[in-house]
Design a protein around this motif. Structure first.
Motif, short mmCIF file in Angstrom:
data_model
loop_
_atom_site.label_atom_id
_atom_site.label_comp_id
_atom_site.label_asym_id
_atom_site.label_seq_id
_atom_site.Cartn_x
_atom_site.Cartn_y
_atom_site.Cartn_z
N LEU A 8 40.35 40.08 40.46
CA LEU A 8 38.89 40.29 40.84
C LEU A 8 38.17 38.96 41.21
O LEU A 8 37.29 38.96 42.11
CB LEU A 8 38.32 40.84 39.40
N LEU A 23 36.90 46.78 39.14
CA LEU A 23 36.15 46.25 38.29
C LEU A 23 36.26 47.42 37.40
O LEU A 23 36.16 47.11 36.17
CB LEU A 23 34.94 45.80 38.40
N THR A 25 32.74 35.86 36.20
CA THR A 25 33.92 36.20 36.74
C THR A 25 35.30 35.39 36.54
O THR A 25 36.48 35.66 36.05
CB THR A 25 34.15 36.75 38.03
#
Length: 477
Positions: A36, A59, A133
Motif C-alpha cells: 500500500l 486498503l 501509511t
C-alpha cells in the motif's frame, strides 16, 4: 478427546491451532502494508489515478486482515497465563519486557496512524496521509521485530541469568537478549516470507482478472508488480533460508538432523534424503530416495564433510522427526514452485507476453495461497523442531505447562475451533468476495483517463520492475 490426549497435549494443540490461525493474518498484512505504501508513493510521484484506485482496493482488504490479526493475537496471548503459567513465571522477566516493547512501539504506532490511513484521505493533506501509511507499514515491521526476538530467544537463549527461584533474569545487556544468535536470520526469513506471501496473493488476484479480461489495466499492473517481486524476492528468500539453516545447524543441530532425516551419523558425505518415511522407533527413514553427499554439500559446503545424526542425541531429547521432516519438505517444495513461477513470468516479460500466456495466469491463481501454506509449514518446522524444549536446552515443554485437568483444556480448545472457523472463516470469505471483483476507476473518486481499458493491439511492453514496473501502456498514451 480427553480419553485420547492428556492436558499437556491438549494445551499444545490449542496453542498450535491459535498461533497457526493468527500467523496467517500478519504474514499477509505485513507485506500488504508495504505494498500500500508503494502504491500511494507511486500515485504521488506519477499522478496516475490507477495507483490510487489500487490503493483504495487493497486498503479495504488490509483493514479486514489487520483486524483479524489483532483479534486472533490477543486471544492467543491469554494462553500464556492459562495453559502455560509455569513458563510465564520462569521466563516472564525476559520475555515480558520484550512483548511490552511490542505493544508500546509497534501496536501504538499502528493504532495511532491506522485511522488516518483508513479514513483520512480526504481529511488531511496528501503528504500527511502518505506519512501515516508509511508509519503503519513500519509498525508492522516493528511488531514482527519484537515478536521474532521473543521467539528467537526461546530458540537460542542468551544474555540471561538464573535466579535463586529458577527464574530466567535479564543479564547486564539487553542487546544480548534481543539480538540473540538466531534472531537476525529469523527476522529476514520471516519478513521476506510475508512479502512473498502478499506478492502471490496480489499476483493471483491480478491473474484471475487477466483470465477474464487481459486488457484490464488494474489486473495487468497488479500481476506485473507481483511477478516482479516474485522474480527477485524468492531467490533472495532461498539464499536467506540457506543462511538460516546453517545458523540452526550451529545452535540447534538436532532440529536440522530431524529436518534432514539423519538418524545416524555420517563419517563422510551425508546424503540428501528427498523423500521417505521416517521411523523413529527403528531410527531410520524407510524407502528413502536420496542424493549421495548432497546434504554435506549444502550444510557444510563440502561433499565429503562428516555430519552428526540423531544417534548422538538421547531419545528423550529428539524432536518428532516425522512432522519436522515433512513440514520442511512442504516449505521447500512450495518455495521452489514459487521460484519456478517467478522465472516463468520473467521469461514472459522478456518475450513481451506477460499478459498473453493463460497457463502462466492459471498457475499464478493456483499458487496464490501457497505463501500461507509455506509460512505455516515453516513455523511447524521451527517450533516442533525445537521440541522437547520450550526454552531450548533449558526448560522442557512438559515442565512449562499449567497444572490443569484435560477436560478444561479440551473444552476451551473446542470453543476456539468453533469460534475461529465461524468468525475468521466469515472474514476470509468476505476478503475473497472483495477480491472477486476487479478495481474500478471509481475507487479513487478521481477522473482517470489513464486507466481506460488498454487495447490489445499496438502495445509496447514497459520495463520490468520488482515494485512499480509492469503495466504495459498503449503507444498513444
Amino acid at each position: 478427546m480427553t480419553d485420547l490426549f492428556d492436558a499437556l497435549t491438549l494445551a499444545r494443540m490449542q496453542f498450535a491451532f491459535t498461533v497457526s490461525f493468527h500467523f496467517i493474518f500478519p504474514s499477509f498484512s505485513i507485506g500488504l502494508a508495504s505494498y500500500l505504501a508503494v502504491l500511494e508513493g507511486l500515485w504521488l510521484k506519477t499522478g496516475r489515478a490507477l495507483y490510487l484506485d489500487l490503493f483504495r482496493y487493497w486498503l479495504k482488504i488490509f483493514a479486514i486482515a489487520f483486524a483479524m490479526g489483532v483479534v486472533s493475537g490477543i486471544v492467543m496471548s491469554y494462553q500464556f497465563g492459562t495453559n502455560w503459567a509455569v513458563f510465564s513465571d520462569k521466563a516472564g522477566p525476559v520475555i515480558g519486557p520484550l512483548m511490552a516493547y511490542e505493544v508500546l512501539t509497534a501496536f501504538f504506532l499502528e493504532a495511532g496512524f491506522l485511522g488516518v490511513m483508513l479514513f483520512g484521505m480526504n481529511r488531511v493533506g496528501k503528504g500527511l496521509h502518505f506519512a501515516a501509511t508509511l508509519m503503519v507499514a513500519f509498525g508492522t515491521f516493528v511488531s514482527a521485530f519484537w515478536i521474532l526476538s521473543v521467539n528467537s530467544w526461546m530458540q537460542t537463549p542468551t544474555g540471561f541469568e538464573i535466579g535463586a527461584n529458577g527464574q530466567f533474569l535479564p543479564g547486564p545487556s539487553w542487546a544480548a537478549i534481543v539480538f540473540n544468535p538466531s534472531f537476525p536470520y529469523r527476522l529476514v526469513h520471516t519478513v521476506l516470507a510475508a512479502y512473498i506471501t502478499t506478492a502471490f496473493v496480489v499476483g493471483g488476484v491480478g491473474a484471475w482478472h487477466l483470465l477474464k479480461d487481459r486488457s484490464n489495466p488494474y489486473a495487468r499492473k497488479m500481476f506485473a508488480m507481483a511477478m516482479g517481486m516474485a522474480a527477485t524476492a524468492v531467490p533472495a528468500q532461498i539464499a536467506a533460508g540457506d543462511l538460516h539453516g546453517l545458523n540452526t545447524l550451529e545452535h540447534q543441530p538436532a532440529k536440522v538432523m530431524a529436518m534432514e532425516g539423519h538418524y545416524r551419523s555420517h563419517a563422510t558425505g551425508a546424503p540428501l534424503i528427498l523423500f521417505g518415511l521416517p521411523d523413529s522407533a527403528a531410527q531410520t527413514v524407510r524407502y528413502a530416495v536420496q542424493i549421495p553427499k548432497a546434504s554435506s554439500l549444502i550444510l557444510k559446503h563440502d561433499p565429503n564433510a562428516p555430519l552428526a545424526g540423531l544417534d548422538t542425541v538421547p531419545r528423550a531429547d529428539q524432536p518428532p522427526v516425522g512432522i519436522v521432516f515433512w513440514s520442511f519438505r512442504v516449505m521447500v517444495g512450495i518455495g521452489f514452485a514459487m521460484l519456478g513461477l517467478g522465472l516463468w513470468a520473467a521469461l514472459a516479460r522478456l518475450r513481451g507476453r506477460l499478459y498473453d500466456w493463460p497457463w502462466l495466469h492459471r498457475a499464478a491463481v493456483a499458487l496464490s495461497p501457497a505463501g500461507f501454506v509455506a509460512v505455516i509449514a515453516g513455523w511447524v518446522t521451527t517450533e516442533v523442531g525445537r521440541q522437547p524444549w520450550v526454552i531450548y536446552g533449558l526448560l522442557r515443554t512438559k515442565d512449562a505447562a499449567s497444572p490443569l485437568d484435560a477436560p478444561a483444556v479440551a473444552a476451551s480448545l473446542l470453543a476456539f475451533v468453533v469460534v475461529y472457523f465461524a468468525v475468521f472463516g466469515f472474514g476470509v470469505w468476505y476478503i475473497l468476495h472483495l477480491m472477486k471483483d476487479p478495481p474500478h476507476a471509481h475507487e479513487s473518486g478521481v477522473p482517470a483517463a489513464d486507466v481506460a481499458p488498454i487495447r490489445t493491439a499496438g502495445i509496447t511492453p514497459g520495463p520490468a520492475s520488482a515494485l512499480g514496473g509492469g503495466a504495459d501502456k498503449p503507444e498513444d498514451e
